[in-house]
Design a protein around this motif. Structure first.
Motif, PDB file in Angstrom:
ATOM      1  N   LEU A 177       0.842  -1.205   0.000  1.00 59.14           N
ATOM      2  CA  LEU A 177       0.000   0.000   0.000  1.00 59.14           C
ATOM      3  C   LEU A 177       0.873   1.250   0.000  1.00 59.14           C
ATOM      4  CD1 LEU A 177      -2.821  -1.030   2.527  1.00 59.14           C
ATOM      5  CD2 LEU A 177      -3.135  -0.555   0.099  1.00 59.14           C
ATOM      6  N   ARG A 178       1.961   1.216   0.765  1.00 57.55           N
ATOM      7  CA  ARG A 178       2.847   2.383   0.843  1.00 57.55           C
ATOM      8  C   ARG A 178       3.501   2.653  -0.511  1.00 57.55           C
ATOM      9  NH1 ARG A 178       4.899   4.019   5.802  1.00 57.55           N
ATOM     10  NH2 ARG A 178       7.068   4.026   5.143  1.00 57.55           N
ATOM     11  N   ALA A 179       3.785   1.567  -1.255  1.00 55.30           N
ATOM     12  CA  ALA A 179       4.439   1.751  -2.561  1.00 55.30           C
ATOM     13  C   ALA A 179       3.447   2.224  -3.616  1.00 55.30           C
ATOM     14  CB  ALA A 179       5.081   0.437  -2.989  1.00 55.30           C
ATOM     15  N   SER A 180       2.199   1.804  -3.506  1.00 54.19           N
ATOM     16  CA  SER A 180       1.262   2.118  -4.590  1.00 54.19           C
ATOM     17  C   SER A 180       0.351   3.305  -4.288  1.00 54.19           C
ATOM     18  CB  SER A 180       0.409   0.884  -4.913  1.00 54.19           C
ATOM     19  OG  SER A 180      -0.317   0.494  -3.768  1.00 54.19           O
ATOM     20  N   CYS A 181       0.377   3.827  -3.077  1.00 57.62           N
ATOM     21  CA  CYS A 181      -0.582   4.887  -2.709  1.00 57.62           C
ATOM     22  C   CYS A 181       0.133   6.095  -2.097  1.00 57.62           C
ATOM     23  CB  CYS A 181      -1.569   4.374  -1.668  1.00 57.62           C
ATOM     24  SG  CYS A 181      -2.427   2.876  -2.145  1.00 57.62           S
ATOM     25  N   PRO A 225       2.800   7.321   2.884  1.00 62.57           N
ATOM     26  CA  PRO A 225       1.457   7.790   2.527  1.00 62.57           C
ATOM     27  C   PRO A 225       0.765   8.431   3.713  1.00 62.57           C
ATOM     28  CG  PRO A 225       1.488   5.410   2.744  1.00 62.57           C
ATOM     29  CD  PRO A 225       2.900   5.868   2.921  1.00 62.57           C
ATOM     30  N   LYS A 226      -0.092   9.352   3.413  1.00 63.25           N
ATOM     31  CA  LYS A 226      -0.908   9.926   4.491  1.00 63.25           C
ATOM     32  C   LYS A 226      -1.963   8.894   4.872  1.00 63.25           C
ATOM     33  CE  LYS A 226      -0.806  14.850   3.402  1.00 63.25           C
ATOM     34  NZ  LYS A 226       0.348  15.069   4.259  1.00 63.25           N
ATOM     35  N   LEU A 227      -2.177   8.766   6.157  1.00 61.07           N
ATOM     36  CA  LEU A 227      -3.223   7.862   6.629  1.00 61.07           C
ATOM     37  C   LEU A 227      -4.402   8.718   7.066  1.00 61.07           C
ATOM     38  CD1 LEU A 227      -4.049   4.922   7.410  1.00 61.07           C
ATOM     39  CD2 LEU A 227      -3.181   5.457   9.696  1.00 61.07           C
ATOM     40  N   LEU A 263      -9.469  13.470  -2.293  1.00 61.73           N
ATOM     41  CA  LEU A 263      -8.906  12.254  -2.898  1.00 61.73           C
ATOM     42  C   LEU A 263      -8.984  12.237  -4.416  1.00 61.73           C
ATOM     43  CD1 LEU A 263     -10.380   9.565  -0.430  1.00 61.73           C
ATOM     44  CD2 LEU A 263      -7.981  10.284  -0.600  1.00 61.73           C
ATOM     45  N   LYS A 264      -9.630  13.257  -5.014  1.00 60.37           N
ATOM     46  CA  LYS A 264      -9.924  13.091  -6.451  1.00 60.37           C
ATOM     47  C   LYS A 264      -8.681  13.083  -7.340  1.00 60.37           C
ATOM     48  CE  LYS A 264     -11.534  17.714  -7.526  1.00 60.37           C
ATOM     49  NZ  LYS A 264     -12.317  18.553  -6.679  1.00 60.37           N
ATOM     50  N   ASP A 265      -7.585  13.684  -6.881  1.00 65.69           N
ATOM     51  CA  ASP A 265      -6.360  13.573  -7.692  1.00 65.69           C
ATOM     52  C   ASP A 265      -5.279  12.797  -6.937  1.00 65.69           C
ATOM     53  OD1 ASP A 265      -5.958  15.384  -5.720  1.00 65.69           O
ATOM     54  OD2 ASP A 265      -5.185  16.990  -6.984  1.00 65.69           O
ATOM     55  N   LYS A 266      -5.688  11.927  -6.027  1.00 63.45           N
ATOM     56  CA  LYS A 266      -4.711  11.172  -5.223  1.00 63.45           C
ATOM     57  C   LYS A 266      -4.664   9.710  -5.667  1.00 63.45           C
ATOM     58  CE  LYS A 266      -3.883  14.624  -2.337  1.00 63.45           C
ATOM     59  NZ  LYS A 266      -4.623  15.646  -3.075  1.00 63.45           N
ATOM     60  N   ARG A 267      -3.470   9.121  -5.468  1.00 61.47           N
ATOM     61  CA  ARG A 267      -3.340   7.665  -5.673  1.00 61.47           C
ATOM     62  C   ARG A 267      -3.671   7.036  -4.324  1.00 61.47           C
ATOM     63  NH1 ARG A 267       1.749   5.510  -6.510  1.00 61.47           N
ATOM     64  NH2 ARG A 267       2.552   7.087  -5.095  1.00 61.47           N
ATOM     65  N   PHE A 268      -4.949   6.751  -4.119  1.00 60.48           N
ATOM     66  CA  PHE A 268      -5.292   6.303  -2.771  1.00 60.48           C
ATOM     67  C   PHE A 268      -5.629   4.809  -2.694  1.00 60.48           C
ATOM     68  CE2 PHE A 268      -9.993   5.961  -2.386  1.00 60.48           C
ATOM     69  CZ  PHE A 268     -10.427   6.582  -3.547  1.00 60.48           C
ATOM     70  N   GLY A 269      -5.572   4.315  -1.471  1.00 66.20           N
ATOM     71  CA  GLY A 269      -5.939   2.926  -1.190  1.00 66.20           C
ATOM     72  C   GLY A 269      -6.894   2.909  -0.003  1.00 66.20           C
ATOM     73  N   ILE A 270      -7.499   1.763   0.234  1.00 62.07           N
ATOM     74  CA  ILE A 270      -8.505   1.666   1.297  1.00 62.07           C
ATOM     75  C   ILE A 270      -8.230   0.440   2.178  1.00 62.07           C
ATOM     76  CG2 ILE A 270     -10.972   1.328   1.794  1.00 62.07           C
ATOM     77  CD1 ILE A 270     -11.584   2.531  -0.971  1.00 62.07           C
ATOM     78  N   ILE A 271      -8.275   0.658   3.488  1.00 56.61           N
ATOM     79  CA  ILE A 271      -8.339  -0.480   4.418  1.00 56.61           C
ATOM     80  C   ILE A 271      -9.716  -0.389   5.053  1.00 56.61           C
ATOM     81  CG2 ILE A 271      -7.346  -1.587   6.454  1.00 56.61           C
ATOM     82  CD1 ILE A 271      -4.796   0.101   5.985  1.00 56.61           C
ATOM     83  N   VAL A 272     -10.575  -1.342   4.776  1.00 55.04           N
ATOM     84  CA  VAL A 272     -11.928  -1.281   5.345  1.00 55.04           C
ATOM     85  C   VAL A 272     -12.013  -2.304   6.481  1.00 55.04           C
ATOM     86  CG1 VAL A 272     -12.823  -2.708   3.431  1.00 55.04           C
ATOM     87  CG2 VAL A 272     -14.417  -1.427   4.883  1.00 55.04           C
ATOM     88  N   ILE A 273     -12.410  -1.809   7.659  1.00 55.68           N
ATOM     89  CA  ILE A 273     -12.348  -2.635   8.872  1.00 55.68           C
ATOM     90  C   ILE A 273     -13.716  -2.682   9.553  1.00 55.68           C
ATOM     91  CG2 ILE A 273     -11.155  -2.989  11.073  1.00 55.68           C
ATOM     92  CD1 ILE A 273      -9.039  -0.917  10.060  1.00 55.68           C
ATOM     93  N   SER A 274     -14.259  -3.871   9.683  1.00 59.42           N
ATOM     94  CA  SER A 274     -15.489  -4.028  10.463  1.00 59.42           C
ATOM     95  C   SER A 274     -15.577  -5.482  10.904  1.00 59.42           C
ATOM     96  CB  SER A 274     -16.716  -3.650   9.625  1.00 59.42           C
ATOM     97  OG  SER A 274     -17.889  -3.892  10.368  1.00 59.42           O
ATOM     98  N   LYS A 275     -15.560  -5.683  12.213  1.00 59.32           N
ATOM     99  CA  LYS A 275     -15.607  -7.063  12.691  1.00 59.32           C
ATOM    100  C   LYS A 275     -16.915  -7.723  12.273  1.00 59.32           C
ATOM    101  CE  LYS A 275     -15.196 -10.262  16.308  1.00 59.32           C
ATOM    102  NZ  LYS A 275     -15.238 -10.650  17.669  1.00 59.32           N
ATOM    103  N   ILE A 299      -1.367   1.072  11.380  1.00 60.49           N
ATOM    104  CA  ILE A 299      -0.170   1.596  12.059  1.00 60.49           C
ATOM    105  C   ILE A 299       1.084   1.320  11.206  1.00 60.49           C
ATOM    106  CG2 ILE A 299       1.298   1.318  14.116  1.00 60.49           C
ATOM    107  CD1 ILE A 299      -1.377   0.681  15.678  1.00 60.49           C
ATOM    108  N   ALA A 300       1.137   0.131  10.609  1.00 61.81           N
ATOM    109  CA  ALA A 300       2.285  -0.196   9.742  1.00 61.81           C
ATOM    110  C   ALA A 300       2.265   0.662   8.482  1.00 61.81           C
ATOM    111  CB  ALA A 300       2.254  -1.681   9.378  1.00 61.81           C
ATOM    112  N   VAL A 301       1.080   0.931   7.947  1.00 70.57           N
ATOM    113  CA  VAL A 301       0.981   1.795   6.758  1.00 70.57           C
ATOM    114  C   VAL A 301       1.506   3.195   7.091  1.00 70.57           C
ATOM    115  CG1 VAL A 301      -0.699   3.016   5.296  1.00 70.57           C
ATOM    116  CG2 VAL A 301      -0.852   0.545   5.559  1.00 70.57           C
ATOM    117  N   ALA A 302       1.247   3.641   8.307  1.00 71.63           N
ATOM    118  CA  ALA A 302       1.730   4.975   8.711  1.00 71.63           C
ATOM    119  C   ALA A 302       3.236   4.972   8.961  1.00 71.63           C
ATOM    120  CB  ALA A 302       0.982   5.434   9.958  1.00 71.63           C
TER     121      ALA A 302
END
Ligand code: PA5
Length: 455
Positions: free
Chosen positions: A78-82, A119-121, A140-152, A227-230
């Motif tokens: 994620l850090r490399a691509s976003c 990357p900014k988190l 986000l419209k001009d950002k290379r962004f990624g998503i971590i979606v979390i819901s137990k 936390i690792a992404v940050a």
């Protein structure tokens, strides 16, 4: 009990209860010891209510290298691509990561241009703010962004709305295939809409174990991946937690979680119904938010429970200070003090001295802060607000790991001392039922009719 602060022979957090003794006696504390010992035993041996949610107890020492490798590899991708990663989640699926990242981040990280590989988190799904979502999507419209979606549960409305919007945006900015590579889902192994969706779309996923509740999940991929992404060291975080797991495995005053749980319950029994978690470091603001959820959801039930509040000092001394000093005497405070700062900044001398500050010229800003802290603690004790004092050696991953586990273990013991099930949260469902009824969610027809009749 002879010792008034936990003394573990390693560089670690320290808990000092000396300054509660004006309000309660040693005897008040000692009286609760047999029950505290029993409560710790319930946590360690899974013999209390809610014992199917004790997966967090041995989590630090049982976290495998393979899992950490997998999380770090995923974060690296994620850090490399976003240039921006949005962590979507609410409650326990949000607050732990937010607390750790804010504690470790540069205070102005949000305003600095993103450094390559950093990357900014950002966070979403922790509210239902229309402007928040509009502004986030605009950003986000001009950002290379990624998503971590979390819901137990995989069914929570707030993150589901945010994910629907951001997924659609990512797919339209990158195309379906590329978008899929930048979405990671963290959810139950089998159940819930998010699991179905992730399987259908082929997302990378991590599992939240059945026996770890949301507010106890920061040391699982729920907290560890963001936390690792940050860019922070999740191994050090887990190592710190593992040290604390070992240090809190036996009853007695040298077990800081035991000591804290015992003391706060003795204060509660003496009429101190409100606990304020105090920090003197703005980076700990969200730690207070995480702590509020941990204790609020774990203990506030059966018409019982210490009300958990949090303040940032000295900022809030200029807003809440008056109430704390002289308001109703039903509060105690737990102060988190950070021993070492990361940077140095001295107060300069000024020849004209028009502001009259030369008496502190040459001092570290932190020395002034520590005197504000000490002066306030003494004033509060004099005013009838006892304090428990926790010292954190520094804002580093290892000590934050210790602090997280310390509070989790203490929360389990404390809940059992209070005779509640610390691991459920039945009260959280009430607002959801009403919201679904008001929104006419299919399956809620009767509730819709009933609630409309009340409007
Ligand atoms: O502690 C809890 O279980 C809750 O506060 C949850 O963390 C929160 O409601 C979010 O739930 P979920 O992760 O299922 O979306």
């Amino acid at each position: 009990m002879k010792v008034l602060n936990s003394q573990i022979p390693m560089k670690t957090i320290n808990v000092d209860i000396q300054h509660v003794l004006g309000s309660i006696s040693r005897q008040d504390i000692e009286t609760l010891e047999p029950k505290a010992t029993e409560s710790l035993d319930k946590v360690l041996n899974a013999t209390g209510t809610g014992n199917d949610f004790l997966g967090w107890v041995n989590l630090p020492t049982e976290t495998t290298e393979a899992l950490l490798d997998d999380i770090i590899a995923c974060a690296d991708e994620l850090r490399a691509s976003c240039d921006t990663v949005v962590a979507i989640g609410i409650g326990g699926s949000y607050l732990g990561a937010k607390a750790v990242v804010e504690a470790l981040n540069d205070s102005f990280a949000a305003y600095r241009p993103g450094v390559q590989g950093e990357p900014k988190l950002l966070f979403a799904g922790q509210n239902i703010g229309e402007d928040y979502m509009y502004e986030l999507q605009d950003y986000l419209k001009d950002k290379r962004f990624g998503i971590i979606v979390i819901s137990k549960s995989g069914t929570t409305t707030e993150p589901a709305i945010a994910f629907r919007l951001l997924k659609e945006q990512l797919e339209s900015q990158l195309g379906l295939e590329e978008a899929r590579k930048r979405i990671v889902a963290i959810t139950d192994a089998k159940r819930g809409a998010l699991r179905t969706l992730a399987t259908e779309e082929g997302y990378k996923t991590f599992v939240i174990a059945d026996n770890v509740g949301g507010r106890f999940s920061v040391l699982t991929p729920v907290g560890l991946l963001p936390i690792a992404v940050a860019g922070y060291d999740i191994r050090a975080l887990i190592d710190g937690a593992a040290e604390m797991e070992k240090a809190t495995s036996a009853p007695g005053e040298n077990n800081p979680s035991y000591l804290y749980a015992l003391t706060r319950n003795a204060l509660y029994a003496a009429g101190k119904k409100i606990e304020i978690l105090v920090n003197y470091n703005p980076k700990l603001h969200f730690f207070g938010e995480w702590w509020k959820q941990l204790y609020g959801e774990s203990e506030g039930k059966d018409n019982k429970g210490i009300f958990p509040a949090a303040v940032d000092f000295s900022t809030d001394l200029h807003s809440m200070g008056q109430w704390i000093q002289e308001g109703e005497r039903t509060i105690f405070e737990t102060v988190i003090s950070v021993a070492e700062q990361q940077h140095e900044k001295l107060i300069p001398s000024d020849e004209a001295n028009l502001d009259g500050l030369n008496y502190i010229a040459g001092k570290h800003i932190d020395e002034v802060n520590k005197m504000a802290e000490l002066g306030t603690r003494i004033a509060h004790v004099d005013g009838g607000v006892p304090n428990i004092h926790i010292t954190l050696p520094a804002l580093r991953e290892k000590y934050l790991g210790q602090l997280i586990y310390f509070f989790e273990k203490a929360c389990g013991i404390s809940g059992y001392l209070l005779d509640v099930n610390p691991f459920n949260q039945p009260g959280v469902e009430a607002y959801k039922r009403n919201m679904f009824a008001l929104l006419a969610k299919p399956g809620y027809e009767k509730e819709t009719e009933a609630i409309k009749a009340r409007l």
